[in-house]
Design a protein around this motif. Structure first.
Motif, mmCIF file in Angstrom:
data_model
loop_
_atom_site.group_PDB
_atom_site.id
_atom_site.type_symbol
_atom_site.label_atom_id
_atom_site.label_comp_id
_atom_site.label_asym_id
_atom_site.label_seq_id
_atom_site.Cartn_x
_atom_site.Cartn_y
_atom_site.Cartn_z
ATOM 1 N N UNK A 1 38.496 14.085 17.897
ATOM 2 C CA UNK A 1 38.228 15.523 17.951
ATOM 3 C C UNK A 1 37.788 15.965 19.337
ATOM 4 N N UNK A 2 37.515 15.019 20.230
ATOM 5 C CA UNK A 2 37.162 15.376 21.598
ATOM 6 C C UNK A 2 35.795 14.945 22.056
ATOM 7 N N UNK A 3 35.044 14.219 21.226
ATOM 8 C CA UNK A 3 33.721 13.764 21.647
ATOM 9 C C UNK A 3 33.833 12.888 22.892
ATOM 10 N N UNK A 4 32.904 13.073 23.806
ATOM 11 C CA UNK A 4 32.904 12.299 25.044
ATOM 12 C C UNK A 4 32.146 10.988 24.894
ATOM 13 N N UNK A 5 31.326 10.892 23.859
ATOM 14 C CA UNK A 5 30.494 9.715 23.612
ATOM 15 C C UNK A 5 30.119 9.761 22.137
ATOM 16 N N UNK A 6 29.874 8.613 21.524
ATOM 17 C CA UNK A 6 29.442 8.596 20.129
ATOM 18 C C UNK A 6 28.126 7.833 20.020
ATOM 19 N N UNK A 7 27.302 8.254 19.077
ATOM 20 C CA UNK A 7 25.908 7.824 18.987
ATOM 21 C C UNK A 7 25.644 7.308 17.576
ATOM 22 N N UNK A 8 25.089 6.096 17.497
ATOM 23 C CA UNK A 8 24.782 5.498 16.196
ATOM 24 C C UNK A 8 23.306 5.070 16.177
ATOM 25 N N UNK A 9 22.379 6.014 15.978
ATOM 26 C CA UNK A 9 20.970 5.630 15.917
ATOM 27 C C UNK A 9 20.699 4.752 14.698
ATOM 28 N N UNK A 10 19.803 3.808 14.871
ATOM 29 C CA UNK A 10 19.458 2.905 13.775
ATOM 30 C C UNK A 10 20.233 1.609 13.798
ATOM 31 N N UNK A 11 21.318 1.549 14.566
ATOM 32 C CA UNK A 11 22.095 0.313 14.692
ATOM 33 C C UNK A 11 21.446 -0.570 15.747
ATOM 34 N N UNK A 12 21.008 -1.776 15.341
ATOM 35 C CA UNK A 12 20.340 -2.688 16.272
ATOM 36 C C UNK A 12 20.940 -4.087 16.286
ATOM 37 N N UNK A 13 21.877 -4.374 15.384
ATOM 38 C CA UNK A 13 22.456 -5.704 15.311
ATOM 39 C C UNK A 13 23.426 -5.926 16.477
ATOM 40 N N UNK A 14 23.156 -6.895 17.346
ATOM 41 C CA UNK A 14 24.002 -7.098 18.523
ATOM 42 C C UNK A 14 25.476 -7.339 18.204
ATOM 43 N N UNK A 15 25.751 -8.096 17.152
ATOM 44 C CA UNK A 15 27.144 -8.392 16.812
ATOM 45 C C UNK A 15 27.887 -7.119 16.428
ATOM 46 N N UNK A 16 27.254 -6.278 15.642
ATOM 47 C CA UNK A 16 27.899 -5.036 15.206
ATOM 48 C C UNK A 16 28.017 -4.044 16.353
ATOM 49 N N UNK A 17 27.036 -4.033 17.236
ATOM 50 C CA UNK A 17 27.125 -3.162 18.411
ATOM 51 C C UNK A 17 28.312 -3.563 19.264
ATOM 52 N N UNK A 18 28.446 -4.858 19.533
ATOM 53 C CA UNK A 18 29.547 -5.358 20.349
ATOM 54 C C UNK A 18 30.890 -5.029 19.715
ATOM 55 N N UNK A 19 30.988 -5.177 18.404
ATOM 56 C CA UNK A 19 32.244 -4.878 17.715
ATOM 57 C C UNK A 19 32.594 -3.403 17.828
ATOM 58 N N UNK A 20 31.600 -2.541 17.734
ATOM 59 C CA UNK A 20 31.849 -1.108 17.862
ATOM 60 C C UNK A 20 32.344 -0.771 19.262
ATOM 61 N N UNK A 21 31.697 -1.322 20.264
ATOM 62 C CA UNK A 21 32.108 -1.069 21.645
ATOM 63 C C UNK A 21 33.591 -1.382 21.818
ATOM 64 N N UNK A 22 34.031 -2.492 21.264
ATOM 65 C CA UNK A 22 35.421 -2.921 21.419
ATOM 66 C C UNK A 22 36.393 -2.047 20.638
ATOM 67 N N UNK A 23 35.908 -1.350 19.625
ATOM 68 C CA UNK A 23 36.800 -0.553 18.783
ATOM 69 C C UNK A 23 36.908 0.898 19.250
#
Length: 288
Positions: A192-214
């Motif tokens: 939709x045009x967001x320049x950045x996305x924000x996921x507060x409450x996410x602290x698990x390193x593995x899931x953070x890394x997976x999100x970055x890659x996706x």
């Protein structure tokens, strides 16, 4: 609503069963590069402290922060109003006008846009941009993802150069166990045009890394004392680290700590700026 302790209960799962938002599958043209955008793509991740008034923003500016955000919890609580209830639109715009004159780039926490109608949200964004804001944070509150994507589209159509940080509350108001829902929402928002996305409450390193890659856009994570340190988040590929309401709540905690020490007959600990130093904040602002 500012990311904070004490998560509200989660509403029913809003993920649609029907067709995706019209923006799905369509990559929108990137906004023109701006100095604020550049902070998300060059050098170290953007560490974004959040202020709630002139004095807190001036103190942070004095520490050399190139960009400062606002905290909707701090703005609301200082005025005796609830956060996340669309009660602070006027206060937020007024604060943006005041803070945007500072020697930093300003990102404004606008809750969910203070409205449900995309055109009304776009009008708020236009006001904030006219006030001098470089960016805006819009949260979905776990409402329908398509509705939030429509707000983002409307904002980018009205103010293309305003940096939109699109927040999903799947890990804040929800338990974060449905990774498909998080990905579904973030994908809609970036399309939709967001320049950045924000996921507060996410602290698990593995899931953070997976999100970055996706993702095709930078990922913003909320700093948590119990989560990964700033350097670790940087190693995971996070491009923006927000402090949210943390500083405001620490300030309130300092009040309680100080009065507790004084009442108990102990010297009050912690850092206490001198009276003249606080007075100088207004003079400092007038010079910029």
């Amino acid at each position: 609503m500012n990311a904070d302790q004490g998560h509200p209960s989660r509403p029913p799962d809003p993920r649609p069963d029907g067709p995706a938002h019209p923006a799905a599958g369509i990559r929108r043209a990137a906004s023109r590069p701006t100095p604020f955008t550049a902070l998300h793509h060059t050098g170290a991740p953007l560490l974004l402290p959040n202020a709630w008034d002139h004095a807190s923003a001036a103190l942070l500016a004095g520490e050399g922060f190139a960009a400062i955000g606002t905290t909707s919890l701090g703005v609301a609580a200082a005025a005796g109003l609830p956060d996340g209830a669309a009660a602070t639109r006027e206060l937020t715009v007024r604060l943006a006008r005041q803070l945007a004159a500072g020697p930093y780039l300003l990102s404004v926490d606008a809750e969910d846009g203070f409205a449900q109608d995309p055109d009304e949200v776009a009008a708020v964004a236009h006001e904030l941009a006219a006030a001098g804001a470089a960016g805006v944070n819009l949260e979905d509150g776990l409402g329908p993802a398509e509705a939030h994507a429509a707000k983002i589209e409307a904002v980018k159509a009205a103010v293309p150069d305003l940096f939109v940080n699109a927040r999903t509350d799947t890990h804040w108001l929800g338990d974060g166990t449905d990774e498909r829902d998080t990905l579904h929402r973030l994908d809609l928002y970036q399309q939709a045009g967001a320049d950045c996305v924000f996921v507060p409450g996410l602290t698990d390193p593995t899931r953070i890394s997976a999100l970055v890659k996706s993702l095709d856009v930078p990922l913003n994570i909320l700093y948590s004392p119990s989560g990964p340190a700033v350097a670790h988040l940087a190693d995971l590929g996070v491009r923006r680290i927000s402090l949210g309401s943390f500083l405001y709540r620490r300030a309130l905690g300092a009040v309680l700590d100080a009065v507790g020490d004084i009442r108990a007959g102990r010297p009050a600990g912690g850092t206490t700026p001198a009276y003249d130093a606080v007075q100088a904040l207004s003079r400092r602002a007038s010079r910029h």
